[in-house]
Design a protein around this motif. Structure first.
Motif, short mmCIF file in Angstrom:
data_model
loop_
_atom_site.label_atom_id
_atom_site.label_comp_id
_atom_site.label_asym_id
_atom_site.label_seq_id
_atom_site.Cartn_x
_atom_site.Cartn_y
_atom_site.Cartn_z
N VAL A 1 51.27 36.14 37.27
CA VAL A 1 50.09 35.64 35.59
C VAL A 1 49.26 36.98 36.23
CG1 VAL A 1 48.35 34.57 34.64
CG2 VAL A 1 50.42 33.51 35.10
N CYS A 2 48.41 37.64 34.96
CA CYS A 2 47.46 38.69 35.33
C CYS A 2 46.49 38.34 34.65
CB CYS A 2 48.23 40.00 35.21
SG CYS A 2 49.24 40.17 33.42
N TRP A 3 44.89 38.96 34.62
CA TRP A 3 43.43 39.07 34.33
C TRP A 3 44.18 39.45 32.78
CZ3 TRP A 3 39.30 37.27 33.34
CH2 TRP A 3 38.62 37.05 31.98
N VAL A 4 44.69 40.55 32.49
CA VAL A 4 45.63 41.29 31.24
C VAL A 4 46.61 39.77 30.28
CG1 VAL A 4 46.58 42.28 29.17
CG2 VAL A 4 44.94 43.17 32.00
N ILE A 47 33.04 35.14 29.76
CA ILE A 47 33.43 34.78 31.46
C ILE A 47 33.10 34.51 32.40
CG2 ILE A 47 35.21 33.74 32.98
CD1 ILE A 47 37.27 33.84 30.00
N ILE A 48 32.85 36.35 32.19
CA ILE A 48 31.91 37.08 33.53
C ILE A 48 31.54 37.12 33.36
CG2 ILE A 48 33.06 39.22 35.03
CD1 ILE A 48 35.70 37.20 34.61
N ASP A 49 30.58 37.58 32.55
CA ASP A 49 29.44 38.99 32.38
C ASP A 49 28.23 37.88 31.13
OD1 ASP A 49 29.84 40.60 33.81
OD2 ASP A 49 31.29 41.55 31.76
N PRO A 70 36.63 39.81 37.25
CA PRO A 70 38.89 40.69 36.15
C PRO A 70 40.05 40.00 37.39
CG PRO A 70 36.88 41.55 35.76
CD PRO A 70 36.32 40.67 36.79
N GLU A 71 39.15 40.21 39.08
CA GLU A 71 40.57 41.11 39.77
C GLU A 71 40.62 39.73 40.41
OE1 GLU A 71 37.15 42.38 39.53
OE2 GLU A 71 37.83 43.95 38.89
N ASN A 72 39.56 38.82 40.36
CA ASN A 72 40.63 37.08 41.06
C ASN A 72 40.30 36.03 40.19
OD1 ASN A 72 37.48 36.45 40.23
ND2 ASN A 72 37.44 36.16 42.72
#
Length: 109
Positions: A1-4, A47-49, A70-72
């Motif tokens: 599974v990836c971030w995208v 979600i992130i910012d 995003p990377e983790n």
């Protein structure tokens, strides 16, 4: 599974919550975030910012012991059932509030 893949899933579940999509389909004049005026309002931003969710995100990160990036993100979520529950709770809260606000906005038009 990836971030995208994750972002695609979040968008699929709740497209109506993000200014980027609403702008693209002509329901908003501006794709920026209604909460913090960031240039683009999409799942990653929320979600992130986004500052609006900063307190909840900091509490989540404290419980996870890591900063969400995003990377983790997917790795953190998949690393344990507890992490999955905590992250899902954060996202469900965010999406539920955003979805209700969009319904209210649509009724007010």
């Amino acid at each position: 599974v990836c971030w995208v893949c994750w972002v695609c899933w979040v968008c699929w579940v709740c497209l109506v919550c993000f200014g980027h999509y609403l702008h693209r389909i002509g329901k908003l004049e501006d794709p920026s975030c209604m909460d913090c005026q960031a240039i683009t309002d999409d799942a990653e931003h929320a979600i992130i910012d986004c500052d609006r969710w900063g307190e909840d995100r900091r509490m989540l990160e404290g419980n996870l012991g890591q900063t969400i990036r995003p990377e983790n993100f997917v790795e953190l979520m998949m690393s344990s059932p507890d992490n999955w529950k905590m992250i899902s709770k954060f996202i469900n809260k965010l999406l539920s509030i955003r979805e209700e606000e969009e319904r209210t906005r649509q009724r007010g038009r």
